[in-house]
Structure formats: C-alpha cells, structure tokens
Design a protein around this motif. Structure first.
Motif, short mmCIF file in Angstrom:
data_model
loop_
_atom_site.label_atom_id
_atom_site.label_comp_id
_atom_site.label_asym_id
_atom_site.label_seq_id
_atom_site.Cartn_x
_atom_site.Cartn_y
_atom_site.Cartn_z
N LYS A 29 -56.14 -65.62 -57.64
CA LYS A 29 -57.35 -65.82 -58.56
C LYS A 29 -58.52 -66.00 -57.37
N LYS A 30 -58.45 -66.18 -55.99
CA LYS A 30 -59.82 -66.02 -55.17
C LYS A 30 -59.05 -65.45 -53.89
N GLN A 79 -59.08 -67.44 -46.39
CA GLN A 79 -58.73 -67.13 -45.12
C GLN A 79 -57.04 -67.40 -44.78
N ASN A 80 -56.55 -68.46 -45.66
CA ASN A 80 -55.11 -68.78 -45.74
C ASN A 80 -54.57 -67.64 -46.27
N ARG A 81 -53.03 -67.56 -45.91
CA ARG A 81 -52.27 -66.65 -46.84
C ARG A 81 -51.57 -67.08 -47.99
N LEU A 82 -51.72 -68.40 -48.29
CA LEU A 82 -51.29 -69.07 -49.51
C LEU A 82 -52.45 -69.98 -50.46
N ASP A 83 -52.67 -69.44 -51.67
CA ASP A 83 -53.53 -70.14 -52.49
C ASP A 83 -52.94 -71.47 -53.15
N TYR A 84 -53.91 -72.19 -53.54
CA TYR A 84 -53.49 -73.39 -54.45
C TYR A 84 -52.87 -72.95 -55.68
N HIS A 85 -52.13 -73.93 -56.22
CA HIS A 85 -51.29 -73.56 -57.48
C HIS A 85 -52.26 -73.51 -58.56
N PRO A 86 -52.01 -72.66 -59.32
CA PRO A 86 -53.08 -72.27 -60.47
C PRO A 86 -52.92 -73.45 -61.43
N VAL A 87 -54.31 -73.71 -61.81
CA VAL A 87 -54.43 -74.78 -62.86
C VAL A 87 -54.36 -74.03 -64.27
N LYS A 88 -54.60 -75.18 -65.23
CA LYS A 88 -54.00 -74.69 -66.84
C LYS A 88 -54.61 -73.46 -67.24
N GLU A 89 -55.98 -73.33 -66.69
CA GLU A 89 -56.83 -72.23 -67.30
C GLU A 89 -56.39 -70.80 -66.57
N MET A 90 -56.03 -71.15 -65.42
CA MET A 90 -55.55 -69.89 -64.60
C MET A 90 -54.17 -69.60 -65.07
N ALA A 91 -53.35 -70.37 -65.48
CA ALA A 91 -52.09 -69.99 -65.81
C ALA A 91 -52.13 -69.33 -67.34
N LEU A 128 -41.18 -60.54 -60.76
CA LEU A 128 -42.37 -60.95 -60.77
C LEU A 128 -43.03 -61.52 -59.48
N ASP A 129 -44.01 -61.15 -59.08
CA ASP A 129 -44.72 -62.12 -58.00
C ASP A 129 -45.91 -62.78 -58.29
N GLY A 130 -45.91 -63.96 -58.01
CA GLY A 130 -46.71 -65.06 -58.59
C GLY A 130 -48.15 -65.08 -57.93
N PRO A 131 -49.27 -65.69 -58.36
CA PRO A 131 -50.40 -65.70 -57.76
C PRO A 131 -50.96 -66.43 -56.46
N MET A 132 -50.28 -66.74 -55.98
CA MET A 132 -50.51 -67.72 -54.78
C MET A 132 -50.45 -66.86 -53.40
N LEU A 133 -49.65 -65.85 -53.26
CA LEU A 133 -49.51 -65.03 -51.99
C LEU A 133 -51.02 -64.33 -51.90
N LEU A 134 -51.59 -64.29 -50.70
CA LEU A 134 -52.47 -63.60 -50.09
C LEU A 134 -52.34 -62.59 -49.21
N GLY A 135 -53.23 -61.55 -48.73
CA GLY A 135 -53.18 -60.72 -47.86
C GLY A 135 -51.98 -60.29 -47.49
#
Length: 376
Positions: free
Chosen positions: A342-343, A346-358, A302-309
């Motif tokens: 979740k969004k 411009q960076n390649r790493l998003d913030y940690h998911p909060v409760k609703e996102m998790a 599984l790959d998580g939701p924080m990586l972008l681009g």
C-alpha cells in the motif's frame, strides 16, 4: 325460571372465560411464551456450526480458528450463550443478516463458565443470530457449552447454508491482525484483530462463501517471524487449533473446499533467514498434501501486501517456482495471485493492512476469483 336464566348466563360467561384463558395460553405470541427460556446444548442439530469443531474434550465444543461461528434461528426476543476461554475471546454478534456486527462479546481466561447475554430487547418474532470468532487461535479457544433463547428455537428458520466453500491458510494478514487499529504503527492488541474485516473475511462475504480460516500469527512456512521453527503452518494445518491441550487432529474428509487460498511467505522473508531451496520444497510438499485431502479444489498461491523491495520480489519468484514445479509434476488447478503493497518504505516490511486496505484487497481478489472460476 329467573334463577334458571341467571344460571345459564353464568355458565356462558364461565365458558367464554375458559375459552379466553385456553386461547391465551396456547398463543405463541403471548407474554408467557415470550418469558420462557429454551436451552440448546452445544451438540444440538438446531445449531449450525461453521469451522473446525472439536467435540472430543468434554460437554462442550471447542472452536479455535478465526471465523469459526455458530448460528441459531428462533422466535423470541433474546439470546444468552454459555462459554469460557483459556486466554482471551472476542465474538462478533450478527443479528438478522446484518452487514456489520451490532455488538461484541469479550471474556478473559477462566476455568468457570459464564452465561453471557448476546442479544436482548428484540421485537418478538423470528430472528437469526450468528456468533463469530474474530480472533485467531493464538489468542485463545472458544469453549461453547450451549445457549438459551427467550422464546423457541426453530431449525426450519435457518437460512440456507452457503454453497461455495473457501479455505484460507495464512498468517496474521489472513487473521486480520491490527485491521481495526486506530493508527498504523501503534501498539498492537487482540481487540484490534478481526477476521471478519480481514481480506479473507471480506472476500468470503463478497463471494457468499462459507470459510475455514487456518491462520497463525507470526508463523511461517519454513521459519517464523522470530526465527523459531515451532508450530509452522504445515504443522498447525493438521489440527483444530494451536493449543496442544485443546486441539485434536482434524479429519479433512469432514469439509471439502472449492478453493484453497494459501497466503505464504510473509513471515519467512520477514525473518531474514529464509532458505530458497527449503522454502520451495516445503511449499511443494504442503500443496501436494492439501491436494491429497481435496482432489477437486482449486489452489491459489498468494503473497500478501506487507513485503517490500527485495523481499517481495523473492517471495513472488519462489511462489512462481513452486507453481511451475508442481505443474511439471502433473498437478493442475493451481493459480497465483499477488497483493500490492500500500505504500513505499525504507524497511522491507510494511504495517498490517487496516480495514479499508483489506477491503481493497478483498475487492480485487474476489473479482479475480469470479472471473477465473466463472463464479457469478
């Protein structure tokens, strides 16, 4: 005759008085029974311990990994727990099958034990209480010496243990870092972490599964977030925790999961120095090692939701290569799953998911697992 009659009446009164006292003392719902404390030591079979338990360090059990828990059933009104920690400890308290914890216990590092109230003022009767470690091994270990209840413990009142078993392996996303943070981007703190509200905890809840959650904040498969190479996931996976003073090697034969969910790649790619060949080779070796411990388990990469681009694209490509290579070597029971960011950023790493996102991620993963594994 009159004296004799009075004597008979007095004897009858005394007899009934004695019977009343005897019945009152024997009644488990009496005030005396409610005020009697019953001690239950750490190694009692009256307790249900979930997680990698380390009994080798003294007159206590050490529980380090996220989502480790202790459950007890009793007839009474209150419960206190004897504990300490080597850093910081947060325990969620669940009473009588609550969906969400009704309270939490927080203590700081100390060499001395504390007798800490967990629940009190309950109506006299049957209660089931679970103490749940919500922070990762990185923040500290849970030294559990035992507990006492105001009443009597009864093993027969414990709910049946879950039949399904899931092992989660991963990083801060799996641990639930910042899942309770008021606003994404603000300074992090241990009390914002909650394994229970992470995607792993909420997936386990949705599927009614017992879990072992082996997660290490900021640690990766081949390189950590800070570009260091110590305490990588394949190493810490073999232990009962990340503190080398408290941890011992784990005996994998003690607990066999039905499914192993491996959340890999976020910290490797976030470090900016991931090597493609090394990543694939280490991942292949890691999966094969897990397969040797759990021959019947299904393994989800599984790959998580924080990586972008590009980071997200490359991570997914590498995990696809890992799966294909293993299948080419004759491995079966391998699966792939991806969480969507979740969004945009411009960076390649998003913030940690909060409760609703998790919760959203857990809903998708649990639905997929139900369908893929024919879990009703």
């Amino acid at each position: 005759m009159q004296g004799t009659a009075k004597g008979i009446r007095l004897s009858i009164v005394l007899l009934f008085s004695l019977l009343f006292v005897f019945c009152s003392t024997d009644d488990p719902s009496s005030d005396d029974a409610e005020k009697e404390w019953t001690w239950v030591p750490y190694d009692s079979d009256l307790l249900r311990i979930s997680g990698r338990a380390n009994f080798e360090k003294g007159d206590f059990v050490v529980l380090s990994w996220s989502a480790s828990s202790i459950t007890v059933a009793f007839v009474g009104t209150a419960l206190e727990v004897k504990i300490r920690t080597n850093n910081v400890l947060f325990l969620d308290v669940f009473v009588d099958g609550e969906e969400d914890p009704s309270s939490a216990i927080s203590i700081a590092a100390s060499k001395k034990t504390s007798m800490v109230p967990a629940v009190s003022g309950l109506p006299y009767g049957t209660h089931v209480v679970t103490l749940y470690k919500r922070v990762s091994s990185n923040f500290g270990d849970w030294y559990f010496y035992g507990l006492r209840v105001l009443g009597q413990v009864d093993k027969e009142l414990l709910p049946k243990a879950p039949e399904r078993k899931i092992e989660f392996i991963g990083n801060s996303i799996t641990c639930g870092s910042d899942v309770l943070i008021p606003e994404q981007g603000q300074e992090t703190a241990p009390d914002y972490e909650s394994s229970y509200y992470s995607f792993s905890g909420q997936t386990a809840k949705a599927l009614g599964a017992e879990t072992h959650t082996i997660c290490s904040v900021a640690h990766g498969l081949t390189v950590n977030f800070d570009r260091s190479k110590s305490m990588l996931l394949p190493f810490v996976y073999e232990w009962t925790g990340t503190d080398t003073l408290s941890a011992v090697a784990w005996d994998h034969a003690k607990w066999h999961p039905d499914v192993v969910v491996m959340n890999l790649g976020t910290n490797d790619f976030a470090s900016g120095v991931v090597d493609s060949a090394e990543f694939v080779n280490v991942a292949v070796d890691f999966v094969q090692r897990i397969r040797s411990y759990h021959p019947e388990a299904k393994i989800v990469l599984l790959d998580g939701p924080m990586l972008l681009g590009d980071y997200m694209v490359k991570c997914r490509e590498f995990l696809d290569v890992v799966k294909a290579r293993l299948e080419g070597m004759g491995e079966s029971g391998l699966f792939r799953f991806s969480f969507e960011p979740k969004k945009k950023s411009q960076n390649r790493l998003d913030y940690h998911p909060v409760k609703e996102m998790a919760a959203e991620d857990a809903k998708k993963l649990s639905a997929w697992m139900r369908s893929e594994f024919d879990w009703d």
